[in-house]
Design an enzyme around this catalytic site. Structure first.
Site, PDB file in Angstrom:
ATOM      1  N   LYS A  72       6.019   2.333  -0.263  1.00 30.72           N
ATOM      2  CA  LYS A  72       7.084   1.703   0.525  1.00 30.72           C
ATOM      3  C   LYS A  72       6.680   0.324   1.044  1.00 30.72           C
ATOM      4  O   LYS A  72       7.439  -0.644   0.897  1.00 30.72           O
ATOM      5  CB  LYS A  72       7.460   2.634   1.677  1.00 30.72           C
ATOM      6  CG  LYS A  72       8.492   2.099   2.640  1.00 30.72           C
ATOM      7  CD  LYS A  72       9.063   3.191   3.516  1.00 30.72           C
ATOM      8  CE  LYS A  72       8.020   4.123   4.045  1.00 30.72           C
ATOM      9  NZ  LYS A  72       7.039   3.470   4.939  1.00 30.72           N
ATOM     10  N   THR A  74       4.272  -1.574  -0.083  1.00 30.34           N
ATOM     11  CA  THR A  74       4.061  -2.420  -1.258  1.00 30.34           C
ATOM     12  C   THR A  74       5.398  -2.953  -1.770  1.00 30.34           C
ATOM     13  O   THR A  74       5.523  -4.136  -2.104  1.00 30.34           O
ATOM     14  CB  THR A  74       3.348  -1.606  -2.359  1.00 30.34           C
ATOM     15  OG1 THR A  74       2.113  -1.100  -1.832  1.00 30.34           O
ATOM     16  CG2 THR A  74       3.063  -2.455  -3.585  1.00 30.34           C
ATOM     17  N   ARG A  95       4.758  -3.262  10.307  1.00 32.30           N
ATOM     18  CA  ARG A  95       3.922  -2.685  11.356  1.00 32.30           C
ATOM     19  C   ARG A  95       2.447  -3.040  11.137  1.00 32.30           C
ATOM     20  O   ARG A  95       2.037  -3.323  10.017  1.00 32.30           O
ATOM     21  CB  ARG A  95       4.043  -1.156  11.366  1.00 32.30           C
ATOM     22  CG  ARG A  95       5.417  -0.640  11.760  1.00 32.30           C
ATOM     23  CD  ARG A  95       5.454   0.869  11.700  1.00 32.30           C
ATOM     24  NE  ARG A  95       5.294   1.357  10.334  1.00 32.30           N
ATOM     25  CZ  ARG A  95       5.009   2.616  10.024  1.00 32.30           C
ATOM     26  NH1 ARG A  95       4.834   3.510  10.972  1.00 32.30           N
ATOM     27  NH2 ARG A  95       4.888   2.981   8.764  1.00 32.30           N
ATOM     28  N   LYS A 106      -5.206   8.499   4.932  1.00 28.22           N
ATOM     29  CA  LYS A 106      -4.031   7.805   4.415  1.00 28.22           C
ATOM     30  C   LYS A 106      -4.350   6.403   3.899  1.00 28.22           C
ATOM     31  O   LYS A 106      -3.781   5.930   2.932  1.00 28.22           O
ATOM     32  CB  LYS A 106      -2.960   7.718   5.512  1.00 28.22           C
ATOM     33  CG  LYS A 106      -1.660   7.038   5.061  1.00 28.22           C
ATOM     34  CD  LYS A 106      -0.649   7.036   6.195  1.00 28.22           C
ATOM     35  CE  LYS A 106       0.634   6.332   5.765  1.00 28.22           C
ATOM     36  NZ  LYS A 106       0.455   4.880   5.626  1.00 28.22           N
ATOM     37  N   ALA A 274       5.463   7.220  12.808  1.00 22.86           N
ATOM     38  CA  ALA A 274       6.852   7.535  12.468  1.00 22.86           C
ATOM     39  C   ALA A 274       7.162   9.022  12.576  1.00 22.86           C
ATOM     40  O   ALA A 274       8.324   9.399  12.719  1.00 22.86           O
ATOM     41  CB  ALA A 274       7.175   7.054  11.057  1.00 22.86           C
ATOM     42  N   PHE A 302       7.391   6.479   6.842  1.00 21.91           N
ATOM     43  CA  PHE A 302       7.624   7.741   6.146  1.00 21.91           C
ATOM     44  C   PHE A 302       9.009   7.773   5.482  1.00 21.91           C
ATOM     45  O   PHE A 302       9.554   6.737   5.129  1.00 21.91           O
ATOM     46  CB  PHE A 302       7.405   8.931   7.074  1.00 21.91           C
ATOM     47  CG  PHE A 302       5.972   9.136   7.466  1.00 21.91           C
ATOM     48  CD1 PHE A 302       4.967   9.159   6.516  1.00 21.91           C
ATOM     49  CD2 PHE A 302       5.613   9.299   8.790  1.00 21.91           C
ATOM     50  CE1 PHE A 302       3.632   9.349   6.869  1.00 21.91           C
ATOM     51  CE2 PHE A 302       4.279   9.491   9.152  1.00 21.91           C
ATOM     52  CZ  PHE A 302       3.299   9.519   8.188  1.00 21.91           C
ATOM     53  N   PHE A 383       5.268   3.931 -12.693  1.00 21.83           N
ATOM     54  CA  PHE A 383       3.870   4.177 -13.054  1.00 21.83           C
ATOM     55  C   PHE A 383       3.744   4.202 -14.576  1.00 21.83           C
ATOM     56  O   PHE A 383       4.726   4.503 -15.280  1.00 21.83           O
ATOM     57  CB  PHE A 383       3.398   5.515 -12.472  1.00 21.83           C
ATOM     58  CG  PHE A 383       3.084   5.465 -10.994  1.00 21.83           C
ATOM     59  CD1 PHE A 383       1.775   5.537 -10.549  1.00 21.83           C
ATOM     60  CD2 PHE A 383       4.103   5.346 -10.050  1.00 21.83           C
ATOM     61  CE1 PHE A 383       1.480   5.494  -9.189  1.00 21.83           C
ATOM     62  CE2 PHE A 383       3.820   5.306  -8.695  1.00 21.83           C
ATOM     63  CZ  PHE A 383       2.509   5.377  -8.260  1.00 21.83           C
ATOM     64  N   TRP A 411       3.439  -3.599  -7.564  1.00 27.52           N
ATOM     65  CA  TRP A 411       2.015  -3.301  -7.402  1.00 27.52           C
ATOM     66  C   TRP A 411       1.198  -4.009  -8.478  1.00 27.52           C
ATOM     67  O   TRP A 411       0.152  -4.579  -8.193  1.00 27.52           O
ATOM     68  CB  TRP A 411       1.788  -1.785  -7.467  1.00 27.52           C
ATOM     69  CG  TRP A 411       0.357  -1.378  -7.254  1.00 27.52           C
ATOM     70  CD1 TRP A 411      -0.267  -1.149  -6.068  1.00 27.52           C
ATOM     71  CD2 TRP A 411      -0.634  -1.175  -8.274  1.00 27.52           C
ATOM     72  NE1 TRP A 411      -1.587  -0.816  -6.274  1.00 27.52           N
ATOM     73  CE2 TRP A 411      -1.840  -0.826  -7.613  1.00 27.52           C
ATOM     74  CE3 TRP A 411      -0.629  -1.257  -9.664  1.00 27.52           C
ATOM     75  CZ2 TRP A 411      -3.019  -0.553  -8.314  1.00 27.52           C
ATOM     76  CZ3 TRP A 411      -1.811  -0.996 -10.358  1.00 27.52           C
ATOM     77  CH2 TRP A 411      -2.983  -0.643  -9.681  1.00 27.52           C
TER      78      TRP A 411
END
Length: 558
Positions: A72, A74, A95, A106, A274, A302, A383, A411
């Protein structure tokens, strides 16, 4: 094919001096307070002195997260860079990361691959000291509270009813429950206590929702720290702590300015969790970003049932914001996990598993489109193992409910991989008009607001309120807090309060275990399921892999 690590990519980037980034954001140098060559704080007076109109606001959210990852942040950064490649005047608002996830499991929150904000090491570690200031203010209030009791307790505070905890920005399960004040009369009053992680502190939420220094001081004064023997609330204002706390926070309130790998101005400020708090960057940063760009891309934490719901029902309600478009990030891999596949099975095409998992995406899309009535697009983070059949399957399913799907490769390709998504976002902002509606209205009861979210957003049958939580609700309504929005703390891994229920579960009820007021942040915190406000480290924490060489170069940070 061997890919470079995030930190390698970030360290190879030739960053622009922050003064150049400020000029790109139309910021006069008089508003800039530099923290070295590549970071700055922006003075709050900018908002009262600029005559620029607000730009378009784009919210990036995601499906329910899985261990397969969604990307998200990214996508948020790559979309902003994509908009800039289209010639748009764009800013991004994000954030700040917490040290807890950075050293835990994480990871950081500065994006990934070729869609990052930099300097990523600084952003993921101490940055400009905002979180340290928040922790200091939190713990000053705790110290003044316990000192008041030690010095005679003129307010009649019942130590069994203290709600304020100390905090530290670290995953440390050992501190969840402690007994302090031991060692005799000169060392305080013995009592049960505990720590939250800094991003779960109400001070974090207060800072992120404040609109000025005076508003910050007002909110701090209203924080409830506990109750008296006759059950009356005791506030930070009663303890005369708000002024000193504001002094600690006056610089932390100023948004931070950095840049993406491609030189897009980025306001990175604040970071409430979140699944515990409201999961959005500060109101001040968002407002500055909107003034300084024709398009502002921001994110909420999230999945859309947590981050987007709180962004829309809390932040937008409080700050008077209205998104012009919403991006919902999904991956084939994550949807197949929602369809029951193990992480080790995701590399093989499996349309039946995708079919079982895609209701999760469709429910999030339906919520944005039909509950909040906002234009939206699905961004599929592609991907290498994703097949054309799987991509077509998602496109066709979304098309049936009137939403376009765009592939994103930010990405791997940075802004170039987000150009198609950027074009669709521009189209949504210019051609489709939303009719933004909250999930619930202010005058609904506390239980009514919780039930509205549980039914409309989560897709549940309703709520079960424990007897203890029911008493808490009655007390809060008696104290006059019923008009506050609700901030529901639940697992991020499911629409329900049971992390094992993947996809789009039905027939469940949300169990309300505990309800308390964040009177400074001006919302009601509703605890469901097993939510920890102080996480722990995993068996093999990321901190074990982080090191610094003899030249001061950090490695192992993603």
């Amino acid at each position: 094919m061997a890919y470079k690590s995030d930190i390698q990519i970030a360290q190879e980037c030739e960053m622009l001096p922050i003064g150049e980034i400020a000029r790109r954001a139309h910021l006069d140098e008089k508003y800039i307070e530099q923290y070295g060559r590549y970071k700055a704080k922006v003075d709050l007076s900018l908002l009262s002195e600029t005559d620029r109109e607000d730009g378009k606001l784009i919210l990036v959210t995601a499906i329910t997260p899985t261990p397969a990852g969604e990307g998200k942040t990214t996508t948020t950064i790559g979309l902003a860079d994509g908009l800039r490649l289209l010639g748009k005047d764009v800013t991004v608002a994000l954030r700040e990361p917490s040290l807890g996830p950075v050293f835990g499991v994480k990871g950081g929150a500065a994006g990934g691959g070729y869609a990052q904000v930099v300097p990523m090491e600084d952003i993921n570690l101490h940055f400009t000291g905002d979180f340290h200031a928040i922790g200091a203010a939190n713990n000053l209030l705790a110290a003044m509270l316990d000192n008041h009791i030690h010095q005679g307790n003129a307010l009649g505070i019942d130590t069994r009813k203290i709600t304020w905890k100390r905090c530290v920005d670290m995953n440390d399960r050992q501190l969840r429950f402690v007994v302090d004040g031991l060692g005799g009369r000169t060392n305080g009053v013995p009592r049960e206590d505990g720590f939250d992680i800094t991003v779960a502190s109400e001070i974090m939420a207060v800072l992120c929702l404040s609109t000025s220094i005076s508003d910050l001081k007002r909110r701090l004064s209203n924080i409830i720290v506990g109750y008296t023997f006759d059950d009356k609330p005791v506030t930070c204002g009663d303890l005369k702590a708000a002024g000193a706390m504001t002094a600690l926070l006056k610089d932390a309130l100023k948004p931070n300015l950095v840049q993406t790998l491609e030189g897009t101005p980025a306001f990175v400020h604040g970071g409430p969790f979140a699944n515990i708090a409201h999961g959005c960057n500060s109101v001040m940063a968002t407002r500055m970003a909107l003034k300084m760009g024709d398009y502002t891309v921001t994110e909420a934490g999230f999945g859309a049932d947590l981050g987007a719901e709180k962004f829309l029902d809390i932040k937008c309600r409080k700050a008077g914001l209205t998104p012009d478009a919403v991006v919902i990030v999904a991956t084939v891999r994550a949807l197949k996990m929602h369809g029951g596949l193990a992480k080790s099975e995701l590399a093989t095409e499996d349309i039946p598993a995708l079919d079982r998992g895609i209701p999760n995406l469709l429910r999030h899309v339906d919520n944005i489109k039909n509950v909040y009535k906002l234009p939206c697009v699905v961004a599929v983070n592609r991907f290498p193992t994703d097949t054309d059949n799987e991509i077509r399957f998602i496109i066709n399913k979304c098309r049936k409910i009137g939403v376009n799907t765009v592939l994103s490769t930010v990405w791997e390709n940075g802004g170039k991989g987000g150009i198609d998504l950027a074009r669709e976002v521009v189209r949504l902002c210019t051609e489709e008009k939303g009719n933004f509606t909250f999930c619930y209205e202010d005058d609904l009861s506390i239980a009514g607001k919780i039930e509205a979210v549980a039914k409309k957003i989560y897709g549940g049958m309703g709520i079960d309120i424990t007897p203890a939580a029911q008493k808490q609700i009655e007390k809060l309504e008696e104290l006059g807090f019923s008009r506050f929005p609700v901030c529901i703390a639940k697992t991020q891994y499911s629409f329900s309060d049971n992390p094992a229920l993947l996809g789009a579960p039905e027939g469940f009820k949300i169990t309300v275990k505990n309800v308390k007021v964040s009177a400074g942040a001006e919302f009601i915190v509703v605890l469901t399921g097993d939510i920890m406000t102080m996480p722990g480290l995993p068996k093999a924490p990321a901190a074990e892999r982080i090191d610094v060489d003899e030249n001061g170069k950090i490695r192992g940070l993603f």
